[in-house]
Enzyme design. Structure first.
Site, PDB file in Angstrom:
ATOM      1  N   LYS A  52      39.331-108.718  66.372  1.00 52.24           N
ATOM      2  CA  LYS A  52      38.115-107.906  66.497  1.00 52.24           C
ATOM      3  C   LYS A  52      38.034-107.146  67.816  1.00 52.24           C
ATOM      4  O   LYS A  52      37.436-106.077  67.889  1.00 52.24           O
ATOM      5  CB  LYS A  52      36.874-108.797  66.355  1.00 52.24           C
ATOM      6  CG  LYS A  52      36.640-109.304  64.935  1.00 52.24           C
ATOM      7  CD  LYS A  52      35.352-110.099  64.876  1.00 52.24           C
ATOM      8  CE  LYS A  52      35.068-110.576  63.459  1.00 52.24           C
ATOM      9  NZ  LYS A  52      33.732-111.164  63.344  1.00 52.24           N
ATOM     10  N   ASP A  88      28.096-107.258  62.031  1.00 50.76           N
ATOM     11  CA  ASP A  88      27.408-108.517  62.359  1.00 50.76           C
ATOM     12  C   ASP A  88      26.090-108.240  63.079  1.00 50.76           C
ATOM     13  O   ASP A  88      25.164-109.043  63.016  1.00 50.76           O
ATOM     14  CB  ASP A  88      28.280-109.413  63.247  1.00 50.76           C
ATOM     15  CG  ASP A  88      29.456-109.993  62.487  1.00 50.76           C
ATOM     16  OD1 ASP A  88      29.330-110.179  61.262  1.00 50.76           O
ATOM     17  OD2 ASP A  88      30.488-110.251  63.119  1.00 50.76           O
TER      18      ASP A  88
END
Ligand code: ATR
Length: 249
Positions: A52, A88
């Protein structure tokens, strides 16, 4: 390869009549994967741990929340090149705003944990005007996260995740957000906040979704608290991802 995402996105593509398939790729090296994605003209993809952060230098457009959180979990190929998002951030925030009446301004919020998952959570809370206390087993990590996300007039507080913080949890109990792996499968029997007695007026949000209702969340629910499970966050972030993918199909 144990991700739940294919089971979410493939039916979603079928439903949208999109000519697309979502498949898992085991990736060692981001640069090599991007070269392959270029060759195959892959329209978009999810990025999982541990890539990520490493993917960010390869993106052409990095959205502000992705930059601030330092993690990208969704990439799409647009006319601007490779664009990176962090779903997220809305995935965490939207279920919480829904239950808290639309605003977190000046809300006292206690975050348990200071790892990768806590970054998107703390950033989203600070962006929403909440007053944040971070508690972590390793206090230095909580201190680092707090200093990184503090703003003038909005200091993020921090402390140890143990019984010595029980009174401070009480003072920041508007919302309690659990981001550690304590309570996650295969440690379902554990509760990172066992030293704290719920009053019943807390909103308790555990971002763990295996199991859907952790020991902490069950204890909070039994005490009369409003609770949000990690499944809500997972589904909300996946919906955002779906919208991004469908926008480039
Ligand atoms: P993630 O991306 O899931 O957040 P991480 O970056 O490794 O993973 O962070 C794990 C978090 O869970 C940290 O806050 C960690 O606390 P430390 O910083 O002290 O390691 C927390 N954690 C993991 N195991 C724990 C345990 N047994 N007790 C308390 N906290 C724990």
């Amino acid at each position: 390869l144990h991700s739940r995402s294919p089971a979410y996105h493939n039916p979603a593509f079928r439903e949208a009549r999109a000519h697309a398939v979502y498949v898992p790729f085991p990736v060692d090296d981001c640069e090599a994967f991007i070269a392959l994605a270029d060759l195959l003209d892959i329209r978009g993809w999810s990025v999982t741990i541990p890539h990520k952060k490493a993917i960010i230098p390869f993106l052409d457009v990095v959205h502000p929340e992705t930059r601030a959180i330092g993690a990208c979990n969704t990439v799409i190929r647009t006319v601007r090149g490779l664009e990176g998002f962090n779903t997220d951030f809305p995935g965490f925030l939207e279920p919480l705003l829904e239950i808290s009446g639309g605003s977190l301004e000046d809300m006292p919020v206690c975050v348990l944990g200071a790892g990768g998952a806590a970054r998107a959570v703390v950033y989203a809370l600070v962006e929403s005007g909440a007053r944040v206390l971070i508690l972590n087993r390793t206090v230095s990590r909580a201190a680092e996260l707090a200093s990184e996300f503090s703003r003038p007039g909005k200091q993020v507080e921090y402390g140890p995740l143990d019984a010595s913080s029980a009174d401070r949890v009480g003072a920041y109990r508007g919302v309690i957000v659990q981001t550690t792996q304590v309570g996650m499968h295969p440690h379902e029997d554990r509760d990172p906040l066992e030293f704290y007695r719920f009053q019943g007026d807390e909103i308790v949000y555990d971002i763990v979704y295996t199991p859907e209702y952790t020991r902490l969340l069950c204890r909070a629910r039994d005490a009369g608290c409003r609770v949000i499970s990690g499944m809500r966050m997972f589904e909300t972030q996946a919906e955002h991802q779906k919208r991004l993918f469908l926008s480039v199909l």
